[in-house]
Write a protein that holds these residues in place. Structure first.
Motif, PDB file in Angstrom:
ATOM      1  N   ASP A 170       0.840  -1.088  -0.268  1.00 61.92           N
ATOM      2  CA  ASP A 170      -0.119   0.034   0.291  1.00 61.92           C
ATOM      3  C   ASP A 170       0.679   1.345   0.119  1.00 61.92           C
ATOM      4  O   ASP A 170       0.663   2.410  -0.610  1.00 61.92           O
ATOM      5  CB  ASP A 170      -0.445   0.153   0.817  1.00 61.92           C
ATOM      6  CG  ASP A 170      -2.081  -0.845   1.037  1.00 61.92           C
ATOM      7  OD1 ASP A 170      -1.962  -1.850   0.559  1.00 61.92           O
ATOM      8  OD2 ASP A 170      -1.870  -1.305   2.247  1.00 61.92           O
ATOM      9  N   PRO A 210      -5.433  -0.418   6.464  1.00 64.99           N
ATOM     10  CA  PRO A 210      -5.336  -1.088   5.388  1.00 64.99           C
ATOM     11  C   PRO A 210      -5.685  -0.116   4.412  1.00 64.99           C
ATOM     12  O   PRO A 210      -6.698   1.168   4.682  1.00 64.99           O
ATOM     13  CB  PRO A 210      -6.755  -1.835   6.116  1.00 64.99           C
ATOM     14  CG  PRO A 210      -7.606  -1.414   6.346  1.00 64.99           C
ATOM     15  CD  PRO A 210      -6.784  -0.942   7.219  1.00 64.99           C
ATOM     16  N   GLN A 225      -4.824  -3.526  -2.137  1.00 66.42           N
ATOM     17  CA  GLN A 225      -5.236  -4.682  -2.006  1.00 66.42           C
ATOM     18  C   GLN A 225      -6.057  -4.912  -3.170  1.00 66.42           C
ATOM     19  O   GLN A 225      -6.209  -6.172  -4.207  1.00 66.42           O
ATOM     20  CB  GLN A 225      -6.438  -4.212  -0.703  1.00 66.42           C
ATOM     21  CG  GLN A 225      -6.317  -4.646   0.298  1.00 66.42           C
ATOM     22  CD  GLN A 225      -7.083  -4.552   1.646  1.00 66.42           C
ATOM     23  OE1 GLN A 225      -8.120  -4.859   1.228  1.00 66.42           O
ATOM     24  NE2 GLN A 225      -6.719  -4.490   2.551  1.00 66.42           N
ATOM     25  N   GLU A 267     -12.057  -3.867   2.375  1.00 60.21           N
ATOM     26  CA  GLU A 267     -11.265  -5.393   1.556  1.00 60.21           C
ATOM     27  C   GLU A 267     -12.584  -5.285   0.872  1.00 60.21           C
ATOM     28  O   GLU A 267     -12.542  -5.591  -0.490  1.00 60.21           O
ATOM     29  CB  GLU A 267     -11.588  -6.944   2.082  1.00 60.21           C
ATOM     30  CG  GLU A 267     -11.404  -8.340   1.136  1.00 60.21           C
ATOM     31  CD  GLU A 267     -10.583  -9.215   2.016  1.00 60.21           C
ATOM     32  OE1 GLU A 267     -10.548 -10.118   1.219  1.00 60.21           O
ATOM     33  OE2 GLU A 267     -10.376  -8.987   3.384  1.00 60.21           O
ATOM     34  N   ASN A 311      -7.189 -14.054   0.164  1.00 62.39           N
ATOM     35  CA  ASN A 311      -7.313 -12.983   0.142  1.00 62.39           C
ATOM     36  C   ASN A 311      -5.779 -13.034   1.455  1.00 62.39           C
ATOM     37  O   ASN A 311      -6.291 -13.402   2.076  1.00 62.39           O
ATOM     38  CB  ASN A 311      -8.016 -11.541   0.303  1.00 62.39           C
ATOM     39  CG  ASN A 311      -8.581 -10.737  -0.940  1.00 62.39           C
ATOM     40  OD1 ASN A 311      -7.744 -11.591  -2.169  1.00 62.39           O
ATOM     41  ND2 ASN A 311      -9.626 -11.276  -1.305  1.00 62.39           N
ATOM     42  N   PHE A 328      -3.830 -10.074   3.719  1.00 64.52           N
ATOM     43  CA  PHE A 328      -3.637  -8.431   3.961  1.00 64.52           C
ATOM     44  C   PHE A 328      -3.746  -8.373   4.913  1.00 64.52           C
ATOM     45  O   PHE A 328      -3.543  -8.512   5.801  1.00 64.52           O
ATOM     46  CB  PHE A 328      -4.571  -8.005   4.008  1.00 64.52           C
ATOM     47  CG  PHE A 328      -5.303  -7.600   2.634  1.00 64.52           C
ATOM     48  CD1 PHE A 328      -4.712  -8.208   1.165  1.00 64.52           C
ATOM     49  CD2 PHE A 328      -6.705  -7.351   2.209  1.00 64.52           C
ATOM     50  CE1 PHE A 328      -5.210  -8.379   0.045  1.00 64.52           C
ATOM     51  CE2 PHE A 328      -7.466  -8.313   1.574  1.00 64.52           C
ATOM     52  CZ  PHE A 328      -6.773  -8.394   0.026  1.00 64.52           C
ATOM     53  N   ASN A 360       0.014  -7.119   1.007  1.00 68.54           N
ATOM     54  CA  ASN A 360      -0.700  -7.455   0.291  1.00 68.54           C
ATOM     55  C   ASN A 360      -0.421  -8.519  -0.381  1.00 68.54           C
ATOM     56  O   ASN A 360       0.120  -8.417  -1.623  1.00 68.54           O
ATOM     57  CB  ASN A 360      -1.684  -6.324  -1.000  1.00 68.54           C
ATOM     58  CG  ASN A 360      -2.747  -5.137   0.670  1.00 68.54           C
ATOM     59  OD1 ASN A 360      -2.616  -5.066   1.144  1.00 68.54           O
ATOM     60  ND2 ASN A 360      -2.086  -4.100  -0.203  1.00 68.54           N
TER      61      ASN A 360
END
Length: 419
Positions: free
Chosen positions: A273, A280, A285, A320, A403, A405, A411
């Protein structure tokens, strides 16, 4: 042209069981591995390993941290499954000296969160009570190295190819599996032992986590319901210990030895990121997800299930969902999404590997697991197809997106498909 890659072995240790079958059985039956816990008055729930797993003290091997012993156990499970298949044995171990050259065609790729936590806790309590005369064990440095689990696996199976350790918080083991995929696609190796392990449920570390105020408070129902991704009442993560391993092979190599492919690892995407150490960002993502689908040559509408990272934090789950909405587009509302962290807890460095194992078994069993304790879906996610209850049978499941993260803005996304 890149090599296709298949999975031929799986191994797992979690709060739900000491192997893959027991974990999946309890996941199907709606069990939780979380137990009520109190950290200095902070009431939460934690996912300790199933008690059947031996600790370093139980096993008598005091030269290795608990996390390394966990890594060796899941590697043993996965390698055992892989080697029991086929009519041409592949070199695993030092008893077949005539196959020594093959050992350079095996790689180890391993993810960790915190390395050596149990070792430090046990040894410094035993040897360093007196600061003026502290004499920790001579094994301390080798035991706490982040690459200790990967090195132990490589030594056990005489894997002389790549031996790579990744420490990227909660994305560590997903990245380890992804890097193994790239090495196999390039033809650098024929087979990879890939996964991750994390054992850090200790007082000092738990108190530090409690200070962050992102640990879940006990649910009004019971402690095992404390982890509630996507729920309007979600209030944080539930930490857990765990480990998981996948044996990956070039498809042609698996065919040559007559091995059965459990599933295919088709895609991997990763990025940073570069925004904040802990918060986040949906943009990063989404980029990782998009890259994994492009790598797999899979269109968004072909994804049959999303095994979400979703930890149960307010911002994390929301970011997300924004990322998935952006990438899946018109297919978003028709794509089943769930988080198994509600039952397993969040295993940090091992999370991506455990969820990869669940993704593979979902393809094999043609079943999509639920977010076990999802009761009241957050209205902000009303347009999402969030799976709850007992999960859903999925006879036409083709591709699973998984996924992971982590802190540091790391990510990673993986795409699994039918073999």
């Amino acid at each position: 042209m890149k090599n296709k890659v298949v999975i031929t072995g799986l191994g797992a240790l979690s709060s739900l069981g000491i192997d893959v079958d027991s974990m999946m059985y309890r996941l199907r039956e709606g069990y939780s591995g979380l137990v009520p816990s109190s950290i200095g008055g902070y009431s939460t729930a934690l996912g300790y390993l199933h008690p059947a797993f031996l600790t370093p003290e139980d096993s008598g091997d005091l030269s290795k941290d608990k996390g390394t012993l966990m890594a060796l156990e899941v590697a043993k499970q996965a390698v055992s499954q892989a080697t029991q298949q086929g009519n041409i044995p592949f070199f695993f171990g030092h008893e077949k000296s005539e196959s020594e050259s093959q050992s350079f065609r095996i790689g180890v790729f391993w993810g960790v969160g915190l390395a050596g936590a149990h070792w430090l806790d046990r040894n410094y309590a035993e040897f360093c009570r007196d600061r003026e005369d502290s004499r920790p064990s001579a094994w301390t440095i080798p035991a706490i190295m982040p690459n200790a689990p990967a090195a132990a696996i490589a030594i056990e199976y005489k894997s002389r190819g790549a031996c790579m350790s990744l420490a990227n918080a909660c994305a560590s083991s997903a990245m380890a599996i992804g890097e193994a995929l790239l090495a196999l696609e390039r033809g650098d190796i024929d087979i990879a032992i890939a996964g991750g392990s994390d054992a850090s449920l200790l007082p000092a570390i738990l108190h530090a986590w409690a200070r962050t105020r992102i640990l879940a408070r006990n649910s009004p129902d019971s402690a095992d319901h404390a982890s509630r991704p996507f729920d309007v009442n979600r209030n944080g993560i539930c930490l857990a210990e765990g480990a998981a391993c996948l044996v990956l092979e070039r498809e042609a190599h698996a065919w040559q030895r007559g091995a059965k492919a459990l599933a295919r690892l088709a895609g991997y995407g990763h990025c940073c990121d570069a925004v904040d150490l802990t918060e986040p960002a949906a943009l990063g993502q989404a980029y990782a997800i998009q890259k994994s689908l492009q790598h797999a040559s899979v269109p968004a509408n072909a994804v049959s299930y999303v095994n979400a990272h979703a930890t149960g934090t307010r911002k994390g789950d929301a970011a997300e969902m924004m990322a998935l909405h952006q990438v899946l587009g018109a297919a978003f509302s028709n794509t089943p999404i769930s988080s198994v962290k509600s039952a397993l807890g969040h295993t940090v460095g091992a999370a991506g590997a455990l969820e990869a194992v669940v993704s593979v078994r979902s393809l094999m069993e043609r079943w999509i697991p639920p977010t076990t304790f999802l009761r009241n879906i957050d209205p902000h996610f009303s347009d999402a197809y969030l799976v709850k209850g007992q999960g859903i049978e999925a006879p036409n499941i083709d591709y699973v997106l998984s996924n992971s993260f982590g802190f540091g803005g790391c990510n990673a996304s993986l795409v699994f498909g039918q073999p």
